[in-house]
Design an enzyme around this catalytic site. Structure first.
Site: not given
Ligand code: XUL
Ligand code: CO
Length: 439
Positions: A99, A102, A305, A307
């Site tokens: 992004h 970032d 989420d 991740d």
């Molecule tokens: C958020 C997400 C983001 C996108 C890019 O849940 O997945 O990191 O991948 O904005």
């Protein structure tokens, strides 16, 4: 300057290696059905999780220890670029993603932010000359700053719409400058909290107007990246407009955007939507809308989420099965939108996490290719739907049958015989393939 002094280039050493800094299953140059593993998998590092993330959570501060912690402001941004390319090279990773915020700190206004970006983008471009790592996609963060509290291009405030669009304009220019193969739109706040203060129709129309403007601008500057929408059902808003692939596809069709976009499908977003990862990949694939993947996994016991880096071999196998059936990801790739756990705070953990993710998808790729070669799932599905290959079934599929003919046929039926769904047989086969691929 080196940020990961102690760590040598990560090499493939095979399944029996006990070197934690080696790939056990990911062998980049190994050919599989006409392409190398590297070409199939097109891995990407997510800049935000690996270089910007501090591992804070809603209950605790950041724990990450990073060799670039001593810097701040633009110096920090520059140190992260140096560290990033050292990391990419040591991992032999072909792609990265970011992004805007970032890579460069936001200034106090748009002009200052863009100036900061220009400095870092020029530096990244320079590093890319000596690196094999390319930009899979970039995007802009239109969700963190308080100006986006009520949404970005689905905001009630036209000034915010303009600001968000201007950031995307810059994002498209940056993507072109760095040769991005895709451009991602994740609507971090494109949704709503309550209908009691929301004009949903205007917000949806504005979202579509914005997407059309973005495509027009990309065409104007000659940026031919694949546009991708990344669905997510909730977090942060209670109702996200791009809930899942099916609702995202309906939106795109409704606003004549279906030929402009494909989907960037994230595993943990799929599960938050109440789907499996493979469901979302499959739905996109059969509509020719599968563009790219955010490769991660959720925690089965947590409803948010998380991740996590992918390690579930069953999930990577079924995901790679869909990707192979799609003929690959084209310009897309497998971006690790994944972070190390808050307790895994050392720089070394960043390497271990990526090695685990890359090995897990390599296992998935090889197993899925074998399942395909032997038509394990195809044969079962073909047989299961065989009734549509002849008789009344053939007439239904060809469009010949009408209600009169169907009634006539139904009146002749006394006992309808059904074959077994054989789910347990299929699962046992998949286990067998998983356990014998590297045996
Ligand atoms: C958020 C997400 C983001 C996108 C890019 O849940 O997945 O990191 O991948 O904005
Ligand atoms: Co993502």
């Amino acid at each position: 300057m080196s940020y990961f002094n102690e760590i040598r280039n990560i090499q493939y050493e095979g399944a029996k290696s006990d070197n934690p800094y080696a790939f056990k299953f990911y062998n980049p140059s190994e050919p599989i059905n006409g392409k190398t593993m590297e070409e199939h998998l097109r891995f990407g590092v997510a800049y935000w999780h690996t270089f910007t993330e501090d591992l804070s959570d809603p209950f605790g501060v950041g724990t990450a220890i990073r060799p670039w912690d001593k810097f701040s402001g633009m110096d920090l941004a520059k140190a992260r670029v140096e560290a990033a390319f050292e990391f990419f090279d040591k991992l032999q990773i072909p792609y990265f993603c970011f992004h805007d915020v970032d890579i460069a700190p936001e200034g106090s206004n748009l002009k200052e932010s863009n100036d900061n970006l220009d400095v870092i983008v020029a530096m990244i471009k320079d590093y890319m000359k000596d690196s094999k790592t390319k930009l899979l996609w970039n995007t802009v963060n239109n969700f963190t700053h308080p100006r986006f509290v009520h949404g970005a291009v689905s905001s009630n405030n036209a000034d915010v719409f303009a600001y968000a669009a201007a950031k995307v304009k810059k994002g498209l220019e940056v993507g072109k400058e760095l040769g991005a193969e895709n451009y991602v739109f994740w609507g971090g706040r494109e949704g709503y909290e309550t209908l009691l203060n929301t004009n949903m129709k205007l917000e949806l129309d504005n979202l579509a107007r914005f997407f059309h403007m973005a495509k027009e601008y990309a065409n104007e500057i000659g940026f031919d990246a694949q546009f991708l929408i990344e669905p997510k059902p909730k977090e942060p808003t209670s109702h996200q407009y791009d809930f899942d692939v099916a609702s995202g596809y309906a939106f795109l069709q409704n606003y004549d955007l279906q030929d402009t976009f494909k989907f960037n499908i994230e595993a943990n977003h799929a599960t938050l939507a109440g789907h499996t990862f493979e469901h979302e990949l499959h739905y996109a694939r059969i509509h020719n809308m599968l563009g790219s993947v955010d490769a991660n996994q959720g925690h089965p016991l947590l409803g948010w989420d998380t991740d996590e880096f992918p390690s579930d071999l069953y999930a990577t196998t079924l995901a790679m099965y869909e990707i192979l059936k799609n003929g690959g990801l084209g310009k897309g790739g497998l971006n690790f939108d994944a972070k190390v756990r808050r307790g895994s705070f050392t720089p070394e953990d960043l390497f271990h996490a990526h090695i685990t993710g890359m090995d897990s998808f390599a296992v998935g790729l090889k197993t899925a290719q074998r399942l395909l070669d032997d038509r394990v799932i195809e044969n079962i599905i073909d047989e299961r739907y065989d009734s549509f290959n002849h008789g009344i079934g053939k007439d239904i599929v060809s469009g010949k049958a009408d209600f009169h003919q169907l009634e006539e046929h139904a009146l002749t039926l006394s006992d309808i015989t059904q074959p077994s769904g054989q789910l347990e047989v299929i699962k046992s086969k998949i286990n067998q393939y998983l356990l014998t691929t590297f045996a």
